[in-house]
Design a protein around this motif. Structure first.
Motif, PDB file in Angstrom:
ATOM      1  N   VAL A   1       0.850  -1.194   0.000  1.00  0.00           N
ATOM      2  CA  VAL A   1       0.000   0.000   0.000  1.00  0.00           C
ATOM      3  C   VAL A   1       0.883   1.241   0.000  1.00  0.00           C
ATOM      4  CG1 VAL A   1      -1.767   1.297   1.254  1.00  0.00           C
ATOM      5  CG2 VAL A   1      -1.809  -1.216   1.271  1.00  0.00           C
ATOM      6  N   PHE A   2       0.583   2.167  -0.890  1.00  0.00           N
ATOM      7  CA  PHE A   2       1.282   3.456  -0.921  1.00  0.00           C
ATOM      8  C   PHE A   2       0.429   4.475  -0.190  1.00  0.00           C
ATOM      9  CE2 PHE A   2       2.444   7.579  -2.558  1.00  0.00           C
ATOM     10  CZ  PHE A   2       3.823   7.518  -2.716  1.00  0.00           C
ATOM     11  N   ILE A   3       1.056   5.286   0.666  1.00  0.00           N
ATOM     12  CA  ILE A   3       0.316   6.322   1.381  1.00  0.00           C
ATOM     13  C   ILE A   3       1.051   7.650   1.256  1.00  0.00           C
ATOM     14  CG2 ILE A   3       1.360   5.628   3.594  1.00  0.00           C
ATOM     15  CD1 ILE A   3      -1.312   6.565   4.910  1.00  0.00           C
ATOM     16  N   SER A   4       0.384   8.637   0.663  1.00  0.00           N
ATOM     17  CA  SER A   4       1.002   9.961   0.528  1.00  0.00           C
ATOM     18  C   SER A   4       0.841  10.731   1.833  1.00  0.00           C
ATOM     19  CB  SER A   4       0.359  10.735  -0.629  1.00  0.00           C
ATOM     20  OG  SER A   4      -0.981  11.101  -0.322  1.00  0.00           O
ATOM     21  N   GLY A   5       1.809  11.616   2.097  1.00  0.00           N
ATOM     22  CA  GLY A   5       1.747  12.389   3.336  1.00  0.00           C
ATOM     23  C   GLY A   5       1.871  11.521   4.562  1.00  0.00           C
ATOM     24  N   ALA A   6       2.793  10.570   4.525  1.00  0.00           N
ATOM     25  CA  ALA A   6       2.862   9.520   5.546  1.00  0.00           C
ATOM     26  C   ALA A   6       3.187  10.010   6.949  1.00  0.00           C
ATOM     27  CB  ALA A   6       3.892   8.466   5.125  1.00  0.00           C
ATOM     28  N   SER A   7       3.739  11.207   7.078  1.00  0.00           N
ATOM     29  CA  SER A   7       4.092  11.700   8.410  1.00  0.00           C
ATOM     30  C   SER A   7       2.936  12.419   9.094  1.00  0.00           C
ATOM     31  CB  SER A   7       5.302  12.637   8.337  1.00  0.00           C
ATOM     32  OG  SER A   7       5.000  13.779   7.552  1.00  0.00           O
ATOM     33  N   GLY A   8       1.795  12.536   8.410  1.00  0.00           N
ATOM     34  CA  GLY A   8       0.647  13.249   8.968  1.00  0.00           C
ATOM     35  C   GLY A   8      -0.024  12.506  10.113  1.00  0.00           C
ATOM     36  N   TYR A   9      -0.816  13.233  10.854  1.00  0.00           N
ATOM     37  CA  TYR A   9      -1.537  12.725  12.034  1.00  0.00           C
ATOM     38  C   TYR A   9      -2.382  11.498  11.698  1.00  0.00           C
ATOM     39  CZ  TYR A   9      -5.310  13.129  15.644  1.00  0.00           C
ATOM     40  OH  TYR A   9      -6.233  12.913  16.628  1.00  0.00           O
ATOM     41  N   ILE A  10      -3.285  11.637  10.733  1.00  0.00           N
ATOM     42  CA  ILE A  10      -4.138  10.508  10.346  1.00  0.00           C
ATOM     43  C   ILE A  10      -3.321   9.438   9.645  1.00  0.00           C
ATOM     44  CG2 ILE A  10      -6.033   9.820   8.812  1.00  0.00           C
ATOM     45  CD1 ILE A  10      -7.323  12.558   9.374  1.00  0.00           C
ATOM     46  N   ALA A  11      -2.404   9.852   8.780  1.00  0.00           N
ATOM     47  CA  ALA A  11      -1.609   8.892   8.004  1.00  0.00           C
ATOM     48  C   ALA A  11      -0.787   7.964   8.894  1.00  0.00           C
ATOM     49  CB  ALA A  11      -0.690   9.637   7.040  1.00  0.00           C
ATOM     50  N   GLN A  12      -0.235   8.475   9.980  1.00  0.00           N
ATOM     51  CA  GLN A  12       0.542   7.617  10.883  1.00  0.00           C
ATOM     52  C   GLN A  12      -0.335   6.528  11.482  1.00  0.00           C
ATOM     53  OE1 GLN A  12       2.861   9.671  13.840  1.00  0.00           O
ATOM     54  NE2 GLN A  12       3.789  11.053  12.345  1.00  0.00           N
ATOM     55  N   HIS A  13      -1.562   6.886  11.863  1.00  0.00           N
ATOM     56  CA  HIS A  13      -2.479   5.877  12.415  1.00  0.00           C
ATOM     57  C   HIS A  13      -2.866   4.858  11.347  1.00  0.00           C
ATOM     58  CE1 HIS A  13      -3.417   7.152  16.569  1.00  0.00           C
ATOM     59  NE2 HIS A  13      -3.146   8.373  16.148  1.00  0.00           N
ATOM     60  N   ILE A  14      -3.076   5.318  10.117  1.00  0.00           N
ATOM     61  CA  ILE A  14      -3.374   4.377   9.028  1.00  0.00           C
ATOM     62  C   ILE A  14      -2.204   3.422   8.826  1.00  0.00           C
ATOM     63  CG2 ILE A  14      -3.837   4.131   6.557  1.00  0.00           C
ATOM     64  CD1 ILE A  14      -5.107   6.949   6.647  1.00  0.00           C
ATOM     65  N   THR A  15      -0.999   3.967   8.803  1.00  0.00           N
ATOM     66  CA  THR A  15       0.198   3.146   8.607  1.00  0.00           C
ATOM     67  C   THR A  15       0.318   2.083   9.683  1.00  0.00           C
ATOM     68  OG1 THR A  15       1.362   4.962   7.503  1.00  0.00           O
ATOM     69  CG2 THR A  15       2.721   3.216   8.454  1.00  0.00           C
ATOM     70  N   ALA A  16       0.051   2.460  10.927  1.00  0.00           N
ATOM     71  CA  ALA A  16       0.122   1.499  12.035  1.00  0.00           C
ATOM     72  C   ALA A  16      -0.877   0.360  11.842  1.00  0.00           C
ATOM     73  CB  ALA A  16      -0.132   2.209  13.368  1.00  0.00           C
ATOM     74  N   LYS A  17      -2.091   0.697  11.400  1.00  0.00           N
ATOM     75  CA  LYS A  17      -3.121  -0.327  11.169  1.00  0.00           C
ATOM     76  C   LYS A  17      -2.714  -1.246  10.016  1.00  0.00           C
ATOM     77  CE  LYS A  17      -6.487   1.575  13.882  1.00  0.00           C
ATOM     78  NZ  LYS A  17      -7.292   0.910  14.927  1.00  0.00           N
ATOM     79  N   LEU A  18      -2.166  -0.657   8.962  1.00  0.00           N
ATOM     80  CA  LEU A  18      -1.726  -1.454   7.806  1.00  0.00           C
ATOM     81  C   LEU A  18      -0.629  -2.436   8.194  1.00  0.00           C
ATOM     82  CD1 LEU A  18      -1.572   1.383   5.112  1.00  0.00           C
ATOM     83  CD2 LEU A  18      -3.163  -0.549   5.097  1.00  0.00           C
ATOM     84  N   LEU A  19       0.382  -1.946   8.908  1.00  0.00           N
ATOM     85  CA  LEU A  19       1.498  -2.806   9.319  1.00  0.00           C
ATOM     86  C   LEU A  19       1.024  -3.912  10.253  1.00  0.00           C
ATOM     87  CD1 LEU A  19       4.200  -0.042   9.900  1.00  0.00           C
ATOM     88  CD2 LEU A  19       4.133  -1.688   8.014  1.00  0.00           C
ATOM     89  N   ALA A  20       0.077  -3.580  11.130  1.00  0.00           N
ATOM     90  CA  ALA A  20      -0.442  -4.580  12.069  1.00  0.00           C
ATOM     91  C   ALA A  20      -1.170  -5.708  11.337  1.00  0.00           C
ATOM     92  CB  ALA A  20      -1.387  -3.917  13.068  1.00  0.00           C
ATOM     93  N   LYS A  21      -1.722  -5.403  10.152  1.00  0.00           N
ATOM     94  CA  LYS A  21      -2.428  -6.426   9.371  1.00  0.00           C
ATOM     95  C   LYS A  21      -1.516  -7.123   8.380  1.00  0.00           C
ATOM     96  CE  LYS A  21      -6.703  -6.269   8.191  1.00  0.00           C
ATOM     97  NZ  LYS A  21      -8.040  -5.959   7.635  1.00  0.00           N
ATOM     98  N   GLY A  22      -0.231  -6.774   8.378  1.00  0.00           N
ATOM     99  CA  GLY A  22       0.722  -7.476   7.524  1.00  0.00           C
ATOM    100  C   GLY A  22       0.944  -6.878   6.161  1.00  0.00           C
ATOM    101  N   TYR A  23       0.379  -5.711   5.902  1.00  0.00           N
ATOM    102  CA  TYR A  23       0.636  -5.046   4.629  1.00  0.00           C
ATOM    103  C   TYR A  23       2.057  -4.487   4.606  1.00  0.00           C
ATOM    104  CZ  TYR A  23      -4.407  -4.922   3.537  1.00  0.00           C
ATOM    105  OH  TYR A  23      -5.712  -5.257   3.261  1.00  0.00           O
ATOM    106  N   LYS A  24       2.619  -4.379   3.418  1.00  0.00           N
ATOM    107  CA  LYS A  24       3.843  -3.617   3.244  1.00  0.00           C
ATOM    108  C   LYS A  24       3.418  -2.187   2.898  1.00  0.00           C
ATOM    109  CE  LYS A  24       6.787  -7.465   1.878  1.00  0.00           C
ATOM    110  NZ  LYS A  24       7.599  -8.085   0.818  1.00  0.00           N
ATOM    111  N   VAL A  25       4.110  -1.214   3.459  1.00  0.00           N
ATOM    112  CA  VAL A  25       3.704   0.179   3.298  1.00  0.00           C
ATOM    113  C   VAL A  25       4.863   1.008   2.746  1.00  0.00           C
ATOM    114  CG1 VAL A  25       2.808   2.242   4.451  1.00  0.00           C
ATOM    115  CG2 VAL A  25       2.103  -0.032   5.248  1.00  0.00           C
ATOM    116  N   ILE A  26       4.561   1.782   1.711  1.00  0.00           N
ATOM    117  CA  ILE A  26       5.521   2.757   1.183  1.00  0.00           C
ATOM    118  C   ILE A  26       4.880   4.130   1.363  1.00  0.00           C
ATOM    119  CG2 ILE A  26       6.785   3.587  -0.831  1.00  0.00           C
ATOM    120  CD1 ILE A  26       6.542   0.705  -1.970  1.00  0.00           C
TER     121      ILE A  26
END
Length: 335
Positions: free
Chosen positions: A5-30
């Protein structure tokens, strides 16, 4: 699960929480960030080998995401969370309207041209793009309504400009899909005021998101101050993050605008929650002059029943959201 999964603006408030959820489910995140410094900081905080980053200094630049997508043909989902969220601006058009609209078009164009394998795109929009008229109690805002501000009206001030920027950017996304007929399916996530803690304590020590700053402002009130009258619909950031996953994992979310709200908050309610749970603020924060019911009675109704059914999420309560936000501020000595 090996999906990337690619996520733009990854350092943002909402984006960080999304990234944490993605990683917890085993997705690779860029994630895209504006500088290598921000990217390295994120990687050191997450400490997860499934997270990597690319540097995109300017999301408005033509082809801003082209190289990232060329280098990572494994990306199958694109989450576009990057967009300006500031009210204090000198040039509304230059600092809010154009970045929001252009950034969205640039991102979708990159996906169209260089990400043919990407099947799902989620754009983080806002309730600001939906409300019909906040100040008329009989009006109902839902997933079908749009903020009817013109480009000229939007240039009045930063607040109006922000509200309009979300509508123009989201409309640009839907228009793009209708015109270009891309391989991907689009969904938008439209949160209201977003409360809740920062994912990492380090991000709670300085300036925080505009919504969360409202909570900090209440905590900084002195006994002789007057509690400002502020109200609006709310949702917790962790629920916003979950909604982004549902938005690309669920076929029911394809082509949908997902309205995220769990009722209305007011500063009266915020003060009540803080005083009830944090004794150190009981006598410091002044008592509001109005009740929660009085603050919210003259505003429109929201109907998110369609979105609620798609999501199937039990939302975090306003009480828990405020408690967790305040507890973090206290922990890091931000108030």
């Amino acid at each position: 699960m090996s999906q990337t999964v690619f996520i733009s603006g990854a350092s943002g408030y909402i984006a960080q929480h999304i990234t944490a959820k993605l990683l917890a489910k085993g997705y690779k995140v860029i994630g895209s960030v504006r500088s290598a410094k921000k990217g390295d900081e994120l990687k050191s905080l997450f400490k997860n080998e499934n997270l990597s980053y690319v540097v995109v200094p300017d999301i408005q630049a033509d082809g801003a995401f082209d190289e990232a997508l060329k280098q990572h043909p494994e990306i199958s989902v694109f989450l576009h969370t990057a967009s300006p969220f500031v009210f204090q601006v000198e040039d509304v058009e230059k600092e809010l309207l154009l970045p929001a609209v252009t950034g969205t078009k640039v991102a979708l164009t990159s996906v169209l041209n260089h990400g043919p394998q990407i099947k799902r795109v989620v754009v983080t929009s806002s309730y600001a793009a939906m409300f019909a008229n906040e100040d008329i109690p009989d009006v109902v805002s839902d997933e079908t309504t749009w903020t009817e501000l013109t480009w000229e009206q939007a240039k009045q001030n930063g607040l109006v400009g922000y509200l309009a920027s979300k509508a123009f950017a989201e409309k640009a996304a839907w228009d793009f899909v209708e015109k270009e007929k891309p391989n991907f399916k689009l969904s938008t996530v439209n949160p209201t005021y977003v409360f809740g803690p920062q994912l990492f304590d380090e991000y709670a020590t300085g300036p925080v998101s505009t919504s969360v700053e409202l909570i900090k402002a209440v905590l900084k009130l002195q006994p002789t101050d007057e509690v400002p009258s502020v109200q609006g619909p709310f949702i917790d950031v962790r629920d916003v993050a979950d909604a982004h996953l549902v938005a690309f994992e669920s076929d029911a979310a394809i082509g949908q605008r997902i309205l995220l709200q769990d009722g209305r908050f007011s500063n009266s309610k915020v003060v009540e929650i803080i005083k009830a749970n944090f004794p150190e603020f009981k006598d410091k924060i002044p008592a509001p002059k109005t009740t929660h019911e009085e603050e919210i009675k003259s505003h429109c109704k929201l109907d998110s029943s369609k979105s609620d059914k798609i999501l199937g999420i039990k939302f975090i309560s306003i009480e828990q959201s405020i408690k967790d936000t305040v507890a973090q501020f206290i922990k890091v000595k931000a108030v």
